[in-house]
Design an enzyme around this catalytic site. Structure first.
Site, PDB file in Angstrom:
ATOM      1  N   ASN A   1     -44.781  55.971  48.911  1.00 24.78           N
ATOM      2  CA  ASN A   1     -44.421  55.362  50.201  1.00 24.78           C
ATOM      3  C   ASN A   1     -45.075  53.992  50.318  1.00 24.78           C
ATOM      4  O   ASN A   1     -46.181  53.773  49.813  1.00 24.78           O
ATOM      5  CB  ASN A   1     -44.896  56.275  51.343  1.00 24.78           C
TER       6      ASN A   1
ATOM      7  N   GLY B   1     -33.775  47.858  55.054  1.00 22.97           N
ATOM      8  CA  GLY B   1     -33.718  47.938  53.599  1.00 22.97           C
ATOM      9  C   GLY B   1     -34.238  46.732  52.855  1.00 22.97           C
ATOM     10  O   GLY B   1     -33.851  46.472  51.712  1.00 22.97           O
TER      11      GLY B   1
ATOM     12  N   ASN C   1     -37.225  46.359  51.683  1.00 22.34           N
ATOM     13  CA  ASN C   1     -38.005  46.858  50.532  1.00 22.34           C
ATOM     14  C   ASN C   1     -37.078  47.360  49.433  1.00 22.34           C
ATOM     15  O   ASN C   1     -37.345  47.148  48.252  1.00 22.34           O
ATOM     16  CB  ASN C   1     -38.963  47.962  50.984  1.00 22.34           C
TER      17      ASN C   1
ATOM     18  N   HIS D   1     -46.610  51.442  53.047  1.00 24.83           N
ATOM     19  CA  HIS D   1     -47.064  51.400  54.445  1.00 24.83           C
ATOM     20  C   HIS D   1     -47.563  49.986  54.750  1.00 24.83           C
ATOM     21  O   HIS D   1     -48.315  49.418  53.943  1.00 24.83           O
ATOM     22  CB  HIS D   1     -48.166  52.442  54.691  1.00 24.83           C
TER      23      HIS D   1
ATOM     24  N   LYS E   1     -35.907  72.160  59.585  1.00 21.98           N
ATOM     25  CA  LYS E   1     -36.395  71.084  58.703  1.00 21.98           C
ATOM     26  C   LYS E   1     -36.547  71.620  57.278  1.00 21.98           C
ATOM     27  O   LYS E   1     -36.360  70.898  56.303  1.00 21.98           O
ATOM     28  CB  LYS E   1     -37.696  70.469  59.232  1.00 21.98           C
TER      29      LYS E   1
HETATM   30  C1  GRF Z   1     -41.040  47.705  57.766  1.00 15.15           C
HETATM   31  O1  GRF Z   1     -41.847  47.668  58.926  1.00 15.15           O
HETATM   32  C2  GRF Z   1     -41.908  48.034  56.602  1.00 15.15           C
HETATM   33  O2  GRF Z   1     -43.190  47.501  56.790  1.00 15.15           O
HETATM   34  C3  GRF Z   1     -41.972  49.517  56.629  1.00 15.15           C
HETATM   35  O3  GRF Z   1     -40.704  49.945  57.136  1.00 15.15           O
HETATM   36  C4  GRF Z   1     -40.116  48.882  57.907  1.00 15.15           C
HETATM   37  C5  GRF Z   1     -38.709  48.556  57.489  1.00 15.15           C
HETATM   38  O4  GRF Z   1     -38.690  48.232  56.142  1.00 15.15           O
HETATM   39  N1  GRF Z   1     -42.245  50.030  55.309  1.00 15.15           N
HETATM   40  P1  GRF Z   1     -37.289  47.919  55.386  1.00 15.15           P
HETATM   41  O5  GRF Z   1     -36.906  46.510  55.749  1.00 15.15           O
HETATM   42  O6  GRF Z   1     -36.267  48.925  55.899  1.00 15.15           O
HETATM   43  O7  GRF Z   1     -37.599  48.064  53.935  1.00 15.15           O
END
Ligand code: GRF
Length: 200
Positions: free
Chosen positions: A108, A12, A14, A110, A66
């Site tokens: 998203n 988490g 991000n 990436h 799903k």
């Molecule tokens: C990281 O590798 C990020 O680059 C990708 O997901 C992974 C975990 O991200 N987007 P986070 O720390 O859970 O946000």
């Protein structure tokens, strides 16, 4: 006010970048309404709780298909009047019925400069391992809209990061997160919030 849901699977960081940007008023007219994880033990859920943000764990394996998972998730987020779904380290491939229900409203982050090192099997450290194996001198991160493909939707923002001599995948991942992901994800959300204010 742009109401967002942040979908997570892991640490988490991000999500934390978005939380901090809202707290520091660097991200305005945005409300983090709910954090949704597919993993009960995702530290992202602790980050949400520490910041008084509602959170829930919705696991695909609890649904008979799903499509049923996609329907439930879409209904749950619609009930929260979500305007934008933010995938932040979210590792579940969203079913088509969900993407249809939130068409043009899912983004998203990436950890590469798409179209490099993306698509099936390119997530987390694997992305940086591939970049180092190829010997690229520049990598970075991309925020893009989510369509029915894997990392194929329209690109919103990208930020480049240099690869340094002796980088390990872990060191490179940290640099890409700190210098790119945590910068462009809040910035992309602000762009969408500003646009929605203009278009209503
Ligand atoms: C990281 O590798 C990020 O680059 C990708 O997901 C992974 C975990 O991200 N987007 P986070 O720390 O859970 O946000």
């Amino acid at each position: 006010m742009l109401k967002i849901a942040v979908l997570v699977s892991g640490g988490g960081t991000n999500l934390q970048a978005i939380i901090d940007a809202v707290k520091n008023h660097k991200l305005t007219d945005v409300s983090i309404e709910v954090v949704v994880s597919n993993k009960e033990d995702a530290y992202a859920l602790v980050r949400a709780a520490d910041n008084g943000i509602a959170s829930v764990c919705i696991r695909p394996k609890d649904y008979e298909s799903k499509e049923a998972y996609g329907r439930y998730l879409a209904t749950f987020l619609a009930d929260h009047e979500i305007d934008l779904v933010v995938l932040a380290g979210f590792l579940v491939v969203l079913p088509e019925n969900f993407v249809d229900a939130f068409a043009g409203k899912i983004i998203n982050i990436h950890p590469s400069l798409i179209p490099s090192f993306c698509g099936d099997g390119f997530y987390g450290l694997k992305v940086h391992e591939a970049a180092l194996a190829r010997g690229v001198k520049i990598t970075g991160a991309t925020v893009h809209y989510v369509d029915k493909g894997c990392d194929t939707g329209p690109i919103i923002l990208q930020k480049a990061v240099s690869v340094e001599e002796g980088d390990s995948p872990e060191i490179l991942q940290k640099r890409v997160m700190e210098q790119a992901e945590w910068v462009i994800l809040p910035r992309a959300i602000q762009m969408i919030a500003d646009k929605s204010k203009l278009t209503g």
